[in-house]
Design an enzyme around this catalytic site. Structure first.
Site, PDB file in Angstrom:
ATOM      1  N   CYS B  50       0.823  -1.209   0.000  1.00 58.09           N
ATOM      2  CA  CYS B  50       0.000   0.000   0.000  1.00 58.09           C
ATOM      3  C   CYS B  50       0.862   1.266   0.000  1.00 58.09           C
ATOM      4  O   CYS B  50       0.394   2.343  -0.335  1.00 58.09           O
ATOM      5  CB  CYS B  50      -0.964   0.005   1.183  1.00 58.09           C
ATOM      6  SG  CYS B  50      -0.170  -0.312   2.742  1.00 58.09           S
ATOM      7  N   HIS B  99      19.194   0.742  -0.485  1.00 57.85           N
ATOM      8  CA  HIS B  99      17.755   1.048  -0.405  1.00 57.85           C
ATOM      9  C   HIS B  99      16.946  -0.193  -0.047  1.00 57.85           C
ATOM     10  O   HIS B  99      16.068  -0.146   0.828  1.00 57.85           O
ATOM     11  CB  HIS B  99      17.261   1.620  -1.738  1.00 57.85           C
ATOM     12  CG  HIS B  99      15.782   1.866  -1.767  1.00 57.85           C
ATOM     13  ND1 HIS B  99      15.209   3.000  -1.215  1.00 57.85           N
ATOM     14  CD2 HIS B  99      14.755   1.124  -2.253  1.00 57.85           C
ATOM     15  CE1 HIS B  99      13.893   2.946  -1.369  1.00 57.85           C
ATOM     16  NE2 HIS B  99      13.592   1.816  -1.997  1.00 57.85           N
TER      17      HIS B  99
END
Lengths: 271, 439
Positions: B50, B99
């Site tokens: 989400c 990352h």
């Protein structure tokens, strides 16, 4: 050697309390470090007591300083056991400073025999004192758990959801530790009083109810009996009342000791 | 040389209404992976939650990977590539590695320390493996290392401790009041999503008996079936209140549902057990003064937010420690990754040394005709061992030097020193063999 062990143990208890204070303030691993250092302090303390017995040929149970040291050690044992068996390590935050004070008093008063009569070195007396100390240790741990319980209850009820809320154990844990203190301490003290009565009858052929130690023993026993009764299952809010009375009971016992110590009744040789 | 590339968007670069257009799940995600592999991206992992949709690609060039990813994402979201460009970011090689490690550690999450992301990354990785789009050793090693880093951070720091959502804050309060929740009972008033979530959390902790009360019976029964609970009517409310330990109330009623009087009458004057009331409704369902009753603990949304806020502050104090672990692990992976590029050179060097050895041994054995077969074998073994020992030091140092500097000039220097030819052998295929040889 005796002094060195005791001083190092005292240092360990103080440092452990500092680590726990830091953990309360938010420092990581403070509780684990505090517990480890307190355990090390307990072991050093034990070495000090064993050294005393080796050097002087008698258990450190007679005289104010040796007795205070032994009492402090038994309290530490109770504390570490409760930390091991339940999630109550924050209890050390309250009790370790008290233990450090007791050990400091013992060190300052001088850890050496007081020249009491031979009767005080027998197994009767030793058992009497050890069971009595177990009783007082139970009372101390119960009172400490009571303090934490009341603080945590206040924070929860008042919706102050900060450090105390996060750091202190759950209410049932604190109640369980408080109850354990009472249910271990009360029988221990009862046995101590019975042994004390037996010892008096054996060696003095009399037991005077006016003696300071007898008065103190009975007062403590009554306090314990009330602490047990307050926790009866049919009473409402017994957890909170139990916690409150543990604290009040501890204060009564300590005050009784102080009053009796300075009173004329203590002149017969009271702890 | 193949590169690691990340192309994606997250809560940091795109609002919710844009992010939700890029969500790709289930069969659509599997199909997407197959399409990407067929389009020539090499290897791909698709992470779509989400709060982010990211493509982890291993392709021949950054530019190709980026173009492919943007085209794919735009096509899926139904947005033109120029608009997509304004929301996405791209990261390459060492930045991409770091990352990914930050993402799986929840350092890049909306709520730092949230636990779901680790499972989401694992699911994405396993899906890619299941679709057969991970062909070499690099991407599997990258993701397995990332998952290990996430586990390390959760173990070695307190980044994930403490409640960070309304249901988990409710749980934290319940634990402080009751200790273990095993065997406790709960009453749910209002059958909305938040009630359901909170009760599910309580169920997971061992709350056994759950009773549901709602304005409409049908919805109460529906939720009761969902939660394996019992539905009751308003007439049964006082009895239910007297019997339970925890009340969760989240109705949409504009008025008070539980007055102080109702609570007091229900619990009576001699209740010894605490009653925890979690009022997560807006406007509130429970009269505030009900919290003043003996042994009643009443908390509303603001109180639960206070718990969450305190825990988030604690989590934020762990960020530096977590970041240090991420950087150290990313460096370790980068060194391994770079070290692979020297693999063809090491292979050539060994090949050259073996040719040399074989030629010299043949020449020497021709002049030693009296040697027995066993002796010849011993000579072969001796020369092989000698060559291995001679080469071990230089090849290890060559790999370490390349891993530290990543400088293509080191490979070139090695070629020149030993007179090797430039070779375009695929490093992926040789990596595992060389690494096994090197021990």
């Amino acid at each position: 050697m005796i002094g060195l062990f005791h001083t190092t143990a005292l240092l360990c208890y103080s440092v452990a309390a500092a680590f726990l204070g830091a953990a309360f303030a938010g420092r990581k691993n403070g509780v684990r470090a505090g517990l480890a250092i307190a355990t090390a302090g307990g072991l050093l303390h034990l070495c000090g007591l064993v050294a005393y017995a080796n050097v002087f040929g008698e258990a450190p149970l007679v005289g104010l300083a040796p007795s205070l040291s032994t009492l402090g050690f038994i309290i530490v044992v109770f504390l570490l056991l409760s930390a091991l068996l339940s999630d109550s390590r924050p209890l050390l935050l309250i009790v370790l400073p008290l233990v450090a004070l007791v050990v400091l008093a013992a060190v300052l008063l001088g850890l050496h025999p007081t020249g009491q009569p031979l009767a005080f070195r027998g197994p009767w007396f030793a058992l009497h004192v050890l069971f009595a100390f177990a009783g007082f240790a139970g009372l101390t741990v119960s009172a400490a758990a009571g303090v934490l319980y009341l603080l945590q209850f206040r924070e929860l009820k008042g919706k102050h959801l900060g450090r105390v809320f996060r750091f202190f154990p759950p209410l049932p844990t604190l109640d369980a530790v408080g109850k354990a203190g009472v249910f271990v301490g009360f029988p221990s003290l009862t046995i101590a009083l019975i042994l004390g009565w037996g010892w008096s009858m054996r060696f003095r052929h009399a037991l005077s109810m006016e003696e300071a130690q007898v008065i103190w023993g009975v007062v403590t026993w009554i306090v314990f009996a009330c602490m047990t009764a307050i926790r009866a299952p049919w009473l409402a809010a017994r957890e909170r009342r139990g916690a409150l009375f543990s604290v009040v009971g501890f204060i009564i016992v300590v005050l009784a000791y102080v009053v009796l110590r300075v009173s004329p009744a203590a002149r017969g040789g009271f702890l | 040389m193949s590169t690691i590339t990340i192309v994606g968007l997250s809560h940091r670069t795109a609002p919710l209404e844009i992010r939700e257009r890029f969500v790709i799940e289930g069969d659509a995600a599997r199909a997407a992976l197959r399409r990407l592999a067929a389009a020539g991206c090499g290897e791909a992992v698709l992470l779509s939650t989400c709060n982010r949709t990211e493509l982890y690609l291993r392709a021949d060039s950054h530019a190709n990977a980026r173009a492919l990813a943007v085209r794919f994402l735009s096509g899926h979201a139904g947005i033109n590539e120029t608009d997509t460009d304004s929301y996405i970011y791209q990261l390459f090689d060492e930045h991409a590695i770091e990352h990914l490690f930050r993402v799986v550690s929840s350092l890049d999450s909306m709520v730092v320390g949230e636990a779901q992301i680790q499972g989401q990354v694992r699911t994405a990785y396993e899906m890619a493996r299941g679709e057969g789009v991970l062909l070499g050793p690099v991407m599997p090693r990258l993701f397995e290392t990332a998952l290990r880093v996430g586990g390390r951070i959760r173990t070695e720091t307190r980044l994930g401790t403490g409640a960070a959502s309304i249901p988990s804050a409710a749980l934290e309060l319940a634990r402080k009041i009751f200790g273990s929740l095993k065997g406790r009972s709960a009453l749910v008033i209002g059958a909305g999503e938040m009630s359901e979530l909170t009760v599910r959390c309580l169920r997971d902790e061992g709350v056994r008996n759950v009773t549901v009360l709602n304005r409409t019976d049908a919805r109460a029964h529906e939720l009761a079936m969902l939660l394996d609970a019992r539905a009751i009517t308003f007439a049964e409310l006082p009895a239910a209140l007297a019997a339970v330990d925890i009340v969760v109330t989240a109705t949409s009623a504009p008025h008070i549902v539980l007055t102080r009087e109702i609570v007091r009458n229900a619990i009576g004057g001699s209740r010894d057990r605490p009653l925890l009331i979690l009022d997560i409704a807006l406007p509130r369902d429970v009269e505030a003064s009900a919290g003043e009753l003996d042994n009643v603990f009443l908390y509303d949304i603001d109180d639960l937010s206070q718990v969450i806020e305190g825990n988030l502050q604690k989590r934020h104090s762990e960020i530096d420690a977590a970041q240090a672990i991420v950087k150290a692990e990313a460096l370790g992976f980068q060194q391994w990754y770079r070290g692979r590029e020297i693999v063809p050179v090491i292979r050539e060097l060994r090949g050259w040394a073996e040719k040399l050895r074989a030629a010299e041994v043949e020449r020497a054995l021709k002049s030693m005709r009296n040697l027995s077969p066993a002796d010849r074998t011993a000579v072969e073994a001796l020369t092989k061992q000698l060559m291995a020992k001679v080469l071990h030091g230089p090849t290890t140092r060559l790999r370490d030097a390349y891993a530290s500097n990543g400088d293509a000039g080191i490979a070139e220097l090695a070629r020149n020193l030993f007179g090797l030819d430039a070779d375009t052998t695929n490093a992926d295929n040789e990596t595992m063999e060389v690494m096994q040889d090197e021990g």
